[in-house]
Design a protein around this motif. Structure first.
Motif, mmCIF file in Angstrom:
data_model
loop_
_atom_site.group_PDB
_atom_site.id
_atom_site.type_symbol
_atom_site.label_atom_id
_atom_site.label_comp_id
_atom_site.label_asym_id
_atom_site.label_seq_id
_atom_site.Cartn_x
_atom_site.Cartn_y
_atom_site.Cartn_z
ATOM 1 N N TYR A 30 -78.953 6.487 -9.468
ATOM 2 C CA TYR A 30 -78.474 5.533 -9.753
ATOM 3 C C TYR A 30 -79.317 4.420 -8.758
ATOM 4 N N PRO A 31 -80.178 4.589 -7.138
ATOM 5 C CA PRO A 31 -81.356 3.427 -6.976
ATOM 6 C C PRO A 31 -81.705 3.051 -7.444
ATOM 7 N N LEU A 32 -82.636 3.541 -7.860
ATOM 8 C CA LEU A 32 -83.724 3.853 -8.718
ATOM 9 C C LEU A 32 -83.730 3.202 -9.277
ATOM 10 N N PHE A 33 -82.709 3.330 -10.918
ATOM 11 C CA PHE A 33 -82.379 2.324 -12.410
ATOM 12 C C PHE A 33 -82.047 1.203 -11.140
ATOM 13 N N SER A 34 -81.348 1.192 -10.464
ATOM 14 C CA SER A 34 -80.918 -0.158 -10.264
ATOM 15 C C SER A 34 -81.724 -0.923 -9.759
ATOM 16 N N ALA A 35 -82.593 -0.825 -9.087
ATOM 17 C CA ALA A 35 -83.991 -1.703 -8.273
ATOM 18 C C ALA A 35 -84.480 -2.125 -9.866
ATOM 19 N N ALA A 36 -85.261 -1.595 -11.182
ATOM 20 C CA ALA A 36 -85.760 -1.381 -11.726
ATOM 21 C C ALA A 36 -85.355 -2.998 -12.564
ATOM 22 N N ARG A 37 -83.533 -2.681 -12.538
ATOM 23 C CA ARG A 37 -83.111 -3.498 -13.347
ATOM 24 C C ARG A 37 -83.077 -4.863 -12.588
#
Length: 192
Positions: A137-144
């Protein structure tokens, strides 16, 4: 076969034969693939539509090429706004996993019992799955948001995924092995 498994969703005792288990497994897996496609295709299709609109409005920084059975869109630069809503994808993946555990859990335990193994082996992939889901969740949120995720988080995710695949492979091997002949500590041999 379907009625048998529905009636026995919570029965963790006894044994399950290979034929019965793998037919049920295939049915549940097919249902989950159909569920995943029904959910994921609209999410990713919306992303491609946004990319195509952008490319048509900004031909100076993008290229669209079409061929038999494919469309290729190339856009220069970083555009995190094109990242699909991975929170939704991950959440739906977790829901699908819970559905699979609910539908297959007891059958997996009984199948392990058929090989004279404790049902606790079914829990082997769980810690790796949770360790892989938590940082996603935090990885994809950061990428977005256009941020580049740290290597440590990515490495943890990859290691937990490797552990998960290894644990899942071990479990699948146990499930695929033939059961013990005759009665064992978990009961009489299944009829199938």
């Amino acid at each position: 076969m379907i009625a048998y498994h529905i009636r026995n969703l919570a029965r963790l005792s006894g044994r399950e034969g290979q034929r019965s288990f793998w037919l049920w497994f295939a049915l549940v897996a097919a249902g989950l693939v159909a569920f995943g496609a029904a959910v994921a295709v609209p999410i990713f299709s919306a992303t491609f539509v946004r990319m195509e609109r952008f490319a048509l409005k900004h031909p100076e920084s993008s290229t669209i090429s079409r061929g038999p059975g494919h469309v290729r869109i190339e856009i220069e630069g970083a555009h995190p706004e094109f990242m699909p809503d991975m929170d939704a994808v991950l959440t739906l993946g977790a829901v699908a996993t819970l559905i699979a555990v609910f539908l297959l859990g007891a059958a997996v335990v009984r199948r392990l019992h058929d090989g004279n193994r404790t049902g606790r082996w079914a829990l082997l992939p769980v810690p790796f799955y949770v360790m892989g889901l938590a940082p996603s969740y935090p990885l994809f949120s950061a990428a977005r948001q256009g941020e580049v995720p740290g290597f440590g988080s990515f490495a943890l995710l990859m290691l937990s995924n490797l552990g998960y695949l290894g644990a899942l492979a071990t479990l699948l091997i146990f499930l695929a092995l033939p059961g013990t002949e005759g009665p064992n500590r978990f009961g009489d041999a299944p009829e199938d």
